[in-house]
Scaffold this motif. Sequence first.
Motif, PDB file in Angstrom:
ATOM      1  N   ILE A  72       8.547  -0.553  20.334  1.00  0.00           N
ATOM      2  CA  ILE A  72       7.766  -1.312  19.356  1.00  0.00           C
ATOM      3  C   ILE A  72       6.902  -0.372  18.522  1.00  0.00           C
ATOM      4  CG2 ILE A  72       5.921  -3.010  19.077  1.00  0.00           C
ATOM      5  CD1 ILE A  72       8.461  -4.366  19.805  1.00  0.00           C
ATOM      6  N   ASP A  73       6.278   0.600  19.169  1.00  0.00           N
ATOM      7  CA  ASP A  73       5.442   1.563  18.438  1.00  0.00           C
ATOM      8  C   ASP A  73       6.271   2.353  17.430  1.00  0.00           C
ATOM      9  OD1 ASP A  73       2.865   3.120  18.125  1.00  0.00           O
ATOM     10  OD2 ASP A  73       4.194   4.736  18.770  1.00  0.00           O
ATOM     11  N   ARG A  74       7.476   2.759  17.829  1.00  0.00           N
ATOM     12  CA  ARG A  74       8.340   3.492  16.902  1.00  0.00           C
ATOM     13  C   ARG A  74       8.717   2.630  15.709  1.00  0.00           C
ATOM     14  NH1 ARG A  74      13.369   3.888  15.584  1.00  0.00           N
ATOM     15  NH2 ARG A  74      13.975   2.230  17.025  1.00  0.00           N
ATOM     16  N   LEU A  75       9.020   1.360  15.961  1.00  0.00           N
ATOM     17  CA  LEU A  75       9.405   0.456  14.879  1.00  0.00           C
ATOM     18  C   LEU A  75       8.239   0.164  13.950  1.00  0.00           C
ATOM     19  CD1 LEU A  75      11.574  -1.923  17.061  1.00  0.00           C
ATOM     20  CD2 LEU A  75      12.422  -0.571  15.133  1.00  0.00           C
ATOM     21  N   ILE A  76       7.044   0.030  14.512  1.00  0.00           N
ATOM     22  CA  ILE A  76       5.867  -0.212  13.676  1.00  0.00           C
ATOM     23  C   ILE A  76       5.622   0.982  12.758  1.00  0.00           C
ATOM     24  CG2 ILE A  76       3.343  -0.427  13.725  1.00  0.00           C
ATOM     25  CD1 ILE A  76       3.670  -2.184  16.212  1.00  0.00           C
ATOM     26  N   ARG A  77       5.692   2.195  13.317  1.00  0.00           N
ATOM     27  CA  ARG A  77       5.466   3.391  12.488  1.00  0.00           C
ATOM     28  C   ARG A  77       6.531   3.529  11.416  1.00  0.00           C
ATOM     29  NH1 ARG A  77       6.381   7.410  15.349  1.00  0.00           N
ATOM     30  NH2 ARG A  77       6.499   6.654  17.513  1.00  0.00           N
ATOM     31  N   ALA A  78       7.784   3.204  11.767  1.00  0.00           N
ATOM     32  CA  ALA A  78       8.856   3.276  10.763  1.00  0.00           C
ATOM     33  C   ALA A  78       8.646   2.251   9.657  1.00  0.00           C
ATOM     34  CB  ALA A  78      10.212   3.053  11.438  1.00  0.00           C
ATOM     35  N   ARG A  79       8.206   1.059  10.012  1.00  0.00           N
ATOM     36  CA  ARG A  79       7.974   0.034   9.004  1.00  0.00           C
ATOM     37  C   ARG A  79       6.799   0.399   8.117  1.00  0.00           C
ATOM     38  NH1 ARG A  79      11.168  -1.519   7.789  1.00  0.00           N
ATOM     39  NH2 ARG A  79      12.000  -3.183   9.070  1.00  0.00           N
ATOM     40  N   GLN A  80       5.749   0.973   8.693  1.00  0.00           N
ATOM     41  CA  GLN A  80       4.607   1.404   7.891  1.00  0.00           C
ATOM     42  C   GLN A  80       5.022   2.484   6.893  1.00  0.00           C
ATOM     43  OE1 GLN A  80       2.101   2.430  11.250  1.00  0.00           O
ATOM     44  NE2 GLN A  80       0.695   0.728  10.800  1.00  0.00           N
ATOM     45  N   ALA A  81       5.885   3.404   7.341  1.00  0.00           N
ATOM     46  CA  ALA A  81       6.355   4.448   6.429  1.00  0.00           C
ATOM     47  C   ALA A  81       7.211   3.856   5.312  1.00  0.00           C
ATOM     48  CB  ALA A  81       7.147   5.499   7.206  1.00  0.00           C
ATOM     49  N   ALA A  82       8.060   2.889   5.675  1.00  0.00           N
ATOM     50  CA  ALA A  82       8.914   2.258   4.661  1.00  0.00           C
ATOM     51  C   ALA A  82       8.092   1.468   3.661  1.00  0.00           C
ATOM     52  CB  ALA A  82       9.935   1.346   5.343  1.00  0.00           C
ATOM     53  N   GLN A  83       7.031   0.815   4.123  1.00  0.00           N
ATOM     54  CA  GLN A  83       6.178   0.070   3.203  1.00  0.00           C
ATOM     55  C   GLN A  83       5.484   0.994   2.215  1.00  0.00           C
ATOM     56  OE1 GLN A  83       3.629  -2.187   5.808  1.00  0.00           O
ATOM     57  NE2 GLN A  83       4.928  -4.005   5.692  1.00  0.00           N
ATOM     58  N   GLY A  84       5.161   2.190   2.679  1.00  0.00           N
ATOM     59  CA  GLY A  84       4.524   3.139   1.780  1.00  0.00           C
ATOM     60  C   GLY A  84       5.419   3.558   0.634  1.00  0.00           C
ATOM     61  N   VAL A  85       6.737   3.442   0.841  1.00  0.00           N
ATOM     62  CA  VAL A  85       7.699   3.832  -0.193  1.00  0.00           C
ATOM     63  C   VAL A  85       8.148   2.632  -1.011  1.00  0.00           C
ATOM     64  CG1 VAL A  85       9.985   4.819  -0.606  1.00  0.00           C
ATOM     65  CG2 VAL A  85       8.505   5.791   1.169  1.00  0.00           C
ATOM     66  N   ALA A  86       8.484   1.525  -0.316  1.00  0.00           N
ATOM     67  CA  ALA A  86       9.132   0.405  -0.995  1.00  0.00           C
ATOM     68  C   ALA A  86       8.264  -0.834  -1.119  1.00  0.00           C
ATOM     69  CB  ALA A  86      10.414   0.041  -0.237  1.00  0.00           C
ATOM     70  N   GLY A  87       7.054  -0.819  -0.577  1.00  0.00           N
ATOM     71  CA  GLY A  87       6.220  -2.012  -0.640  1.00  0.00           C
ATOM     72  C   GLY A  87       6.513  -2.958   0.506  1.00  0.00           C
ATOM     73  N   GLU A  88       5.981  -4.164   0.404  1.00  0.00           N
ATOM     74  CA  GLU A  88       6.090  -5.135   1.489  1.00  0.00           C
ATOM     75  C   GLU A  88       7.520  -5.591   1.703  1.00  0.00           C
ATOM     76  OE1 GLU A  88       4.451  -9.601   2.670  1.00  0.00           O
ATOM     77  OE2 GLU A  88       3.553  -8.489   1.008  1.00  0.00           O
ATOM     78  N   GLY A  89       7.952  -5.659   2.962  1.00  0.00           N
ATOM     79  CA  GLY A  89       9.268  -6.171   3.285  1.00  0.00           C
ATOM     80  C   GLY A  89       9.202  -7.649   3.593  1.00  0.00           C
ATOM     81  N   SER A  90      10.386  -8.249   3.846  1.00  0.00           N
ATOM     82  CA  SER A  90      10.444  -9.687   4.094  1.00  0.00           C
ATOM     83  C   SER A  90      10.536 -10.026   5.581  1.00  0.00           C
ATOM     84  CB  SER A  90      11.660 -10.288   3.373  1.00  0.00           C
ATOM     85  OG  SER A  90      12.860  -9.693   3.845  1.00  0.00           O
ATOM     86  N   ASP A  91      10.651  -9.023   6.454  1.00  0.00           N
ATOM     87  CA  ASP A  91      10.775  -9.299   7.877  1.00  0.00           C
ATOM     88  C   ASP A  91       9.405  -9.641   8.469  1.00  0.00           C
ATOM     89  OD1 ASP A  91       9.703  -6.513   9.121  1.00  0.00           O
ATOM     90  OD2 ASP A  91      10.883  -6.148   7.313  1.00  0.00           O
ATOM     91  N   LEU A  92       9.441 -10.190   9.692  1.00  0.00           N
ATOM     92  CA  LEU A  92       8.212 -10.639  10.329  1.00  0.00           C
ATOM     93  C   LEU A  92       7.245  -9.487  10.602  1.00  0.00           C
ATOM     94  CD1 LEU A  92       9.793 -13.129  12.879  1.00  0.00           C
ATOM     95  CD2 LEU A  92       8.282 -13.751  10.999  1.00  0.00           C
ATOM     96  N   LEU A  93       7.763  -8.332  10.987  1.00  0.00           N
ATOM     97  CA  LEU A  93       6.895  -7.194  11.271  1.00  0.00           C
ATOM     98  C   LEU A  93       6.137  -6.768  10.025  1.00  0.00           C
ATOM     99  CD1 LEU A  93       5.853  -5.141  13.270  1.00  0.00           C
ATOM    100  CD2 LEU A  93       7.871  -3.736  12.810  1.00  0.00           C
ATOM    101  N   SER A  94       6.809  -6.728   8.885  1.00  0.00           N
ATOM    102  CA  SER A  94       6.134  -6.375   7.633  1.00  0.00           C
ATOM    103  C   SER A  94       5.013  -7.360   7.334  1.00  0.00           C
ATOM    104  CB  SER A  94       7.137  -6.366   6.473  1.00  0.00           C
ATOM    105  OG  SER A  94       8.081  -5.330   6.633  1.00  0.00           O
ATOM    106  N   ARG A  95       5.258  -8.629   7.598  1.00  0.00           N
ATOM    107  CA  ARG A  95       4.243  -9.643   7.316  1.00  0.00           C
ATOM    108  C   ARG A  95       3.050  -9.506   8.262  1.00  0.00           C
ATOM    109  NH1 ARG A  95       5.976 -13.055   3.554  1.00  0.00           N
ATOM    110  NH2 ARG A  95       8.204 -13.040   3.073  1.00  0.00           N
ATOM    111  N   LEU A  96       3.312  -9.127   9.512  1.00  0.00           N
ATOM    112  CA  LEU A  96       2.204  -8.887  10.428  1.00  0.00           C
ATOM    113  C   LEU A  96       1.364  -7.697   9.980  1.00  0.00           C
ATOM    114  CD1 LEU A  96       3.901  -9.387  13.928  1.00  0.00           C
ATOM    115  CD2 LEU A  96       2.327 -10.955  12.770  1.00  0.00           C
TER     116      LEU A  96
END
Length: 460
Positions: free
Chosen positions: A212-236
């Motif tokens: 979970i920690d790895r996925l959170i860090r990966a999503r945070q990095a992706a948001q920094g490049v592409a903005g907010e995603g549509s998955d539940l983790l991005s919304r959290l």
Amino acid sequence: MPTAPYLPVAGPRGLPLLGNLPAFGRDPLAFLERLRDDFGDVVTWSLGPMRIISLSHPEHIAQLLEADERCYKTSDTGWGFRQLLGDGVARSNGADWRRKRALVQPAVRPRQVRAYATTMVDSAVALTDRWQDGSRIDVLREMSLLTQRIVVRTLFGNDVGDQARALGDAMAVAGREIGAELRGIGLFLPPWARTPARRRLLHAVAALDTEIDRLIRARQAAQGVAGEGSDLLSRLLTARDEEGRPLTPRGVRDEAVTLWFAGHETTSSALTWSWYLLSASPCARERLTAELDRVLVGRPPTIDDYEQLTWTQQIVKEALRLYPPGWMVPPRVARDGAVLGGRPVPAGTMVWCSPWVTHRDPRWFPDPTAFRPERWDTDPLHALPQHAWFPFGGGTRSCLGARFALVEATLAIAALAQRFHIDVDPGEVTPSAGLQLQPATPLRATLRALPADRPGVLRV
């Protein structure tokens, strides 16, 4: 006006120190049914040092679940449960619970569930692509693989490859060990005690946290490049409360695990029991096939078909009645001022209610052990007492993922049943009351492909 008398009756005599723990631990479902049948709607008993009131009448259950939060708090259900869910919304109380629910709720609103429907159907179709006529399957395992794929795609935004299996395996171990703890002496051991079961649970939770920690860090990095995603983790990660505060990293982890558990374990259990019941009910299965032929005409289901798949929905409702995955609602603990049936409940008393018990009460469901989806043909919720059917709890603390689970189960059954019949081996199956209600032994089945020339068979 209340119509059901609230008259607490002392239940079966227990053992010194242990109370009714041995009888409850041997078979929780039978024990709770015995309380209703032999003693009544309001029964007092003991689980080790804990004094408990069990409710089985819908009127009392409604009063409990809809009570003001100042009267009851959600019980701290064991050391193992805390390790898995942390301080997420399912375990919070008061202002902390209101804040967390407000942060999480937008991620599972009907509009968001609608957006996830395509993922649900695509995952089910992909599963049938792997199936072959005449193959033998473990039904729970196959349904777990399906709901696991759905939840990782909707929660994390992709299939996460091999990590999905690692997450699923860790969650399975955690669920098994927590279920055993809830039925045994482990429920009362101090936090520092490290039994073999607790060590297995801690190892599973550590594996879960790493992924979970790895996925959170990966999503945070992706948001920094592409903005907010549509998955539940991005919304959290982007959620903010009224004061503009985000969830902490640990808070994101706790809510992600809670949503994973609700979206994966609960629905895989509901689907497993649905196939078990359908396999033993040829008429119900034929009516399902006819509905799919008529509504879908050989194409995959979509969210726009959901309301038209009325028989499919009724199958899900009836399976949830007979085998509610959450066989017991998280207990409530009475505070000063708590009242039931117009009578005070002593502060500190733990109050239980079980969907398994109330769903199988002949007062509300004639021939209660029979699988009859037609019970729901004419919207009997208008005739049934409120909370005679409550697989997702009730009141303000009802399950946030209820809509997600109902849509997921309905669309998954539709997509799978368009191509295959799942013929479960004959015989009685015993449910096991762990963290979820699942078959006590593997549920084996043979896959039977529907004839390719049928007009309603899914074309792929």
